[in-house]
Write an enzyme that holds these catalytic residues in place. Structure first.
Site, short mmCIF file in Angstrom:
data_model
loop_
_atom_site.label_atom_id
_atom_site.label_comp_id
_atom_site.label_asym_id
_atom_site.label_seq_id
_atom_site.Cartn_x
_atom_site.Cartn_y
_atom_site.Cartn_z
N GLU A 1 0.23 -1.18 0.02
CA GLU A 1 0.23 0.17 0.30
C GLU A 1 0.97 0.70 -0.09
O GLU A 1 1.79 1.64 0.03
CB GLU A 1 -0.97 -0.27 1.16
CG GLU A 1 -1.96 -1.39 1.35
CD GLU A 1 -2.41 -1.18 2.13
OE1 GLU A 1 -2.44 -0.20 3.57
OE2 GLU A 1 -4.17 -2.62 1.89
N CYS B 1 -1.85 -4.85 -5.48
CA CYS B 1 -2.15 -5.72 -5.22
C CYS B 1 -1.11 -6.93 -5.41
O CYS B 1 -0.20 -7.18 -5.53
CB CYS B 1 -3.29 -5.98 -5.66
SG CYS B 1 -4.96 -5.41 -5.94
N GLU C 1 -1.42 -9.98 -6.31
CA GLU C 1 -1.87 -11.08 -7.52
C GLU C 1 -1.35 -10.26 -8.76
O GLU C 1 -0.17 -10.52 -9.75
CB GLU C 1 -3.11 -10.78 -8.35
CG GLU C 1 -3.92 -11.61 -7.30
CD GLU C 1 -4.81 -10.36 -6.33
OE1 GLU C 1 -4.20 -8.93 -5.50
OE2 GLU C 1 -5.93 -10.69 -6.15
N CYS D 1 -9.71 -8.34 -7.27
CA CYS D 1 -10.35 -7.28 -8.56
C CYS D 1 -10.19 -7.51 -9.83
O CYS D 1 -9.24 -7.89 -9.91
CB CYS D 1 -9.35 -5.69 -7.48
SG CYS D 1 -7.67 -4.97 -8.43
N CYS E 1 -6.58 -6.67 -11.78
CA CYS E 1 -5.32 -8.01 -11.54
C CYS E 1 -5.87 -9.29 -12.70
O CYS E 1 -5.84 -9.87 -12.97
CB CYS E 1 -5.86 -8.61 -9.57
SG CYS E 1 -4.81 -7.44 -8.98
N1 THU Z 1 -6.19 -6.00 -2.36
C1 THU Z 1 -4.99 -7.10 -2.89
O1 THU Z 1 -3.79 -6.97 -2.67
N2 THU Z 1 -5.82 -8.22 -4.48
C2 THU Z 1 -7.17 -7.97 -4.71
O2 THU Z 1 -7.49 -8.36 -5.90
C3 THU Z 1 -7.75 -6.87 -3.94
C4 THU Z 1 -7.04 -6.32 -2.80
C5 THU Z 1 -5.25 -5.55 -1.68
C6 THU Z 1 -5.55 -4.05 -1.97
C7 THU Z 1 -5.41 -3.09 -0.56
O3 THU Z 1 -4.09 -3.51 -0.39
C8 THU Z 1 -6.64 -4.88 0.04
O4 THU Z 1 -6.28 -5.42 -0.38
C9 THU Z 1 -7.78 -3.51 -0.05
O5 THU Z 1 -8.30 -3.05 -0.58
#
Ligand code: THU
Length: 133
Positions: free
Chosen positions: A48, A57, A59, A88, A91
């Site tokens: 983040e 993310c 992935e 998401c 991704c």
């Molecule tokens: N996140 C992922 O790492 N992968 C996804 O496909 C969905 C969301 C993370 C992004 C962020 O750091 C946290 O989850 C909350 O959205």
């Protein structure tokens, strides 16, 4: 065909990698383990940023690691979250570029599988490189 032991290994690698997640804002760890067709496994976690949209993310972390190491063909990705959260849209699209039929395994942080499907199930009628030809 991916054997059950291989799936278990991917899930355990994803769980271990989720512990490296940099998540001071969401406190929501995600781990991924992406297997190339040559058997090499690339892991990723979410990273983040204080400028929230800059976040990457788990992935996509795994995917860019793999592509930058010369892999472009993949058969399986395992993604773990504490509650079976699914990849998401960004991704899904980025993975779809390389392996629309790859297997997607979602699991919780205890290793319980919550979904086992193909990427094209998650992204039906996705936009493909061929659309630009
Ligand atoms: N996140 C992922 O790492 N992968 C996804 O496909 C969905 C969301 C993370 C992004 C962020 O750091 C946290 O989850 C909350 O959205």
């Amino acid at each position: 065909m991916t054997h059950q032991a291989d799936i278990e290994q991917l899930i355990q690698l994803a769980i271990a990698t989720s512990q490296n997640a940099y998540i001071p804002y969401s406190h929501y760890p995600v781990g991924a383990a992406l297997r190339a067709t040559d058997g090499t496994i690339f892991t990723g976690c979410n990273v983040e940023n204080a400028s929230y949209p800059v976040t990457i993310c788990a992935e996509r972390t795994a995917l860019v690691k793999a592509v930058s190491e010369g892999r472009r063909a993949f058969d399986t990705i395992a993604v773990v979250t504490r509650n079976g959260g699914s990849p998401c849209g960004m991704c899904r699209q980025m993975l779809f570029e390389f392996a629309p039929e790859m297997r997607v395994i979602l699991a919780d942080l205890q290793g319980n599988i919550t979904l086992d499907c193909s990427l094209s199930d998650l992204l039906p009628h996705g936009f493909r490189p061929q659309h630009l030809e």
